[in-house]
Motif scaffolding. Structure first.
Motif, PDB file in Angstrom:
ATOM      1  N   GLY A 148      -1.864  -6.693  -1.707  1.00  0.00           N
ATOM      2  CA  GLY A 148      -0.972  -5.918  -2.571  1.00  0.00           C
ATOM      3  C   GLY A 148      -0.558  -4.601  -1.944  1.00  0.00           C
ATOM      4  O   GLY A 148       0.602  -4.193  -2.030  1.00  0.00           O
ATOM      5  N   VAL A 149      -1.502  -3.934  -1.277  1.00  0.00           N
ATOM      6  CA  VAL A 149      -1.190  -2.669  -0.604  1.00  0.00           C
ATOM      7  C   VAL A 149      -0.210  -2.913   0.547  1.00  0.00           C
ATOM      8  O   VAL A 149       0.733  -2.141   0.738  1.00  0.00           O
ATOM      9  CB  VAL A 149      -2.482  -1.976  -0.117  1.00  0.00           C
ATOM     10  CG1 VAL A 149      -2.176  -0.845   0.847  1.00  0.00           C
ATOM     11  CG2 VAL A 149      -3.285  -1.457  -1.301  1.00  0.00           C
ATOM     12  N   LEU A 150      -0.423  -3.987   1.302  1.00  0.00           N
ATOM     13  CA  LEU A 150       0.508  -4.307   2.391  1.00  0.00           C
ATOM     14  C   LEU A 150       1.914  -4.596   1.854  1.00  0.00           C
ATOM     15  O   LEU A 150       2.911  -4.129   2.411  1.00  0.00           O
ATOM     16  CB  LEU A 150       0.010  -5.498   3.196  1.00  0.00           C
ATOM     17  CG  LEU A 150      -1.107  -5.239   4.192  1.00  0.00           C
ATOM     18  CD1 LEU A 150      -1.564  -6.547   4.838  1.00  0.00           C
ATOM     19  CD2 LEU A 150      -0.684  -4.250   5.258  1.00  0.00           C
ATOM     20  N   ILE A 151       1.988  -5.364   0.774  1.00  0.00           N
ATOM     21  CA  ILE A 151       3.297  -5.680   0.183  1.00  0.00           C
ATOM     22  C   ILE A 151       3.963  -4.403  -0.328  1.00  0.00           C
ATOM     23  O   ILE A 151       5.164  -4.180  -0.112  1.00  0.00           O
ATOM     24  CB  ILE A 151       3.168  -6.720  -0.952  1.00  0.00           C
ATOM     25  CG1 ILE A 151       2.640  -8.042  -0.413  1.00  0.00           C
ATOM     26  CG2 ILE A 151       4.517  -6.920  -1.652  1.00  0.00           C
ATOM     27  CD1 ILE A 151       2.193  -9.010  -1.499  1.00  0.00           C
ATOM     28  N   LEU A 152       3.180  -3.540  -0.993  1.00  0.00           N
ATOM     29  CA  LEU A 152       3.732  -2.287  -1.502  1.00  0.00           C
ATOM     30  C   LEU A 152       4.228  -1.408  -0.353  1.00  0.00           C
ATOM     31  O   LEU A 152       5.309  -0.816  -0.432  1.00  0.00           O
ATOM     32  CB  LEU A 152       2.682  -1.535  -2.327  1.00  0.00           C
ATOM     33  CG  LEU A 152       3.155  -0.233  -2.980  1.00  0.00           C
ATOM     34  CD1 LEU A 152       4.291  -0.487  -3.957  1.00  0.00           C
ATOM     35  CD2 LEU A 152       1.985   0.444  -3.689  1.00  0.00           C
ATOM     36  N   TYR A 153       3.464  -1.336   0.726  1.00  0.00           N
ATOM     37  CA  TYR A 153       3.897  -0.571   1.898  1.00  0.00           C
ATOM     38  C   TYR A 153       5.239  -1.094   2.413  1.00  0.00           C
ATOM     39  O   TYR A 153       6.165  -0.324   2.660  1.00  0.00           O
ATOM     40  CB  TYR A 153       2.848  -0.636   3.012  1.00  0.00           C
ATOM     41  CG  TYR A 153       3.389  -0.135   4.333  1.00  0.00           C
ATOM     42  CD1 TYR A 153       3.491   1.222   4.591  1.00  0.00           C
ATOM     43  CD2 TYR A 153       3.843  -1.028   5.301  1.00  0.00           C
ATOM     44  CE1 TYR A 153       4.025   1.687   5.780  1.00  0.00           C
ATOM     45  CE2 TYR A 153       4.372  -0.575   6.498  1.00  0.00           C
ATOM     46  CZ  TYR A 153       4.457   0.782   6.735  1.00  0.00           C
ATOM     47  OH  TYR A 153       4.998   1.227   7.913  1.00  0.00           O
ATOM     48  N   GLU A 154       5.322  -2.402   2.585  1.00  0.00           N
ATOM     49  CA  GLU A 154       6.561  -2.993   3.116  1.00  0.00           C
ATOM     50  C   GLU A 154       7.732  -2.778   2.161  1.00  0.00           C
ATOM     51  O   GLU A 154       8.855  -2.512   2.584  1.00  0.00           O
ATOM     52  CB  GLU A 154       6.372  -4.485   3.406  1.00  0.00           C
ATOM     53  CG  GLU A 154       5.366  -4.796   4.492  1.00  0.00           C
ATOM     54  CD  GLU A 154       5.763  -4.295   5.874  1.00  0.00           C
ATOM     55  OE1 GLU A 154       6.900  -3.805   6.063  1.00  0.00           O
ATOM     56  OE2 GLU A 154       4.927  -4.402   6.781  1.00  0.00           O
TER      57      GLU A 154
END
Length: 171
Positions: A148-154
């Motif tokens: 989720g953090v990776l998706i939010l970053y992207e």
């Protein structure tokens, strides 16, 4: 001197962004390769040797979750997620702008809720282990907030473009 430090920060942001991109790609490739190998091993054991390896299913499922979440971040980076482009292209510009804002707010809201709830769930399972592998469940459930953090970053990188070291255009 000020322009040099600003340029240095941009370079650092681009470097960090490149490292994140390489990490996401490597995780997707490695987890897919591991899934293929483990499933082939399981098929061999089950149909040739007539006995399966029970813990392989658990590992494959966890690798699949990792692949899906990190792959979703990678898909966000390359702007290949499905969207409502046909709807947005065929509505008046003002309504399309409102729909885009609603989409951004809904996406960020969903990701924040997912990260929060999955982090809480992982934390609450910190004393439990998986049945077959004995792997700590906080580690298994930690894949969700991590993805989720990776998706939010992207997503935020696409939204704010240059401040994350790359443009909004798909790569």
């Amino acid at each position: 001197m000020a322009s040099r430090s600003a340029n240095g920060r941009m370079t650092t942001a681009r470097l960090a962004d490149g490292v994140i991109h390489m990490f996401e790609s490597a995780v997707c490739i490695a987890s897919l390769a591991a899934i293929v190998v483990l499933v082939l091993v399981q098929v061999f054991y089950r149909y040739i040797l007539s006995s399966g390896i029970l813990w392989l299913n658990e590992v494959v499922i966890n690798l699949m979750i990792l692949l899906v979440l990190v792959g979703a971040a990678l898909a966000t980076r390359h702007a290949v997620h499905t969207d409502l482009r046909m709807l947005l292209d065929n509505t008046p510009p003002r309504i399309a702008a409102i729909l885009r804002v609603i989409g951004v707010v809904a996406t960020i809201g969903f990701l924040v809720a997912m990260i929060w709830s999955s982090t809480t769930y992982a934390w609450e399972s910190r004393r439990l282990t998986a049945t077959m592998t004995g792997m700590p469940l906080w580690l298994v459930y930690g894949i969700m907030p991590f993805g989720g953090v990776l998706i939010l970053y992207e997503f935020l990188a696409k939204l704010f473009g240059g401040s994350f070291g790359r443009s909004i255009e798909p790569s």
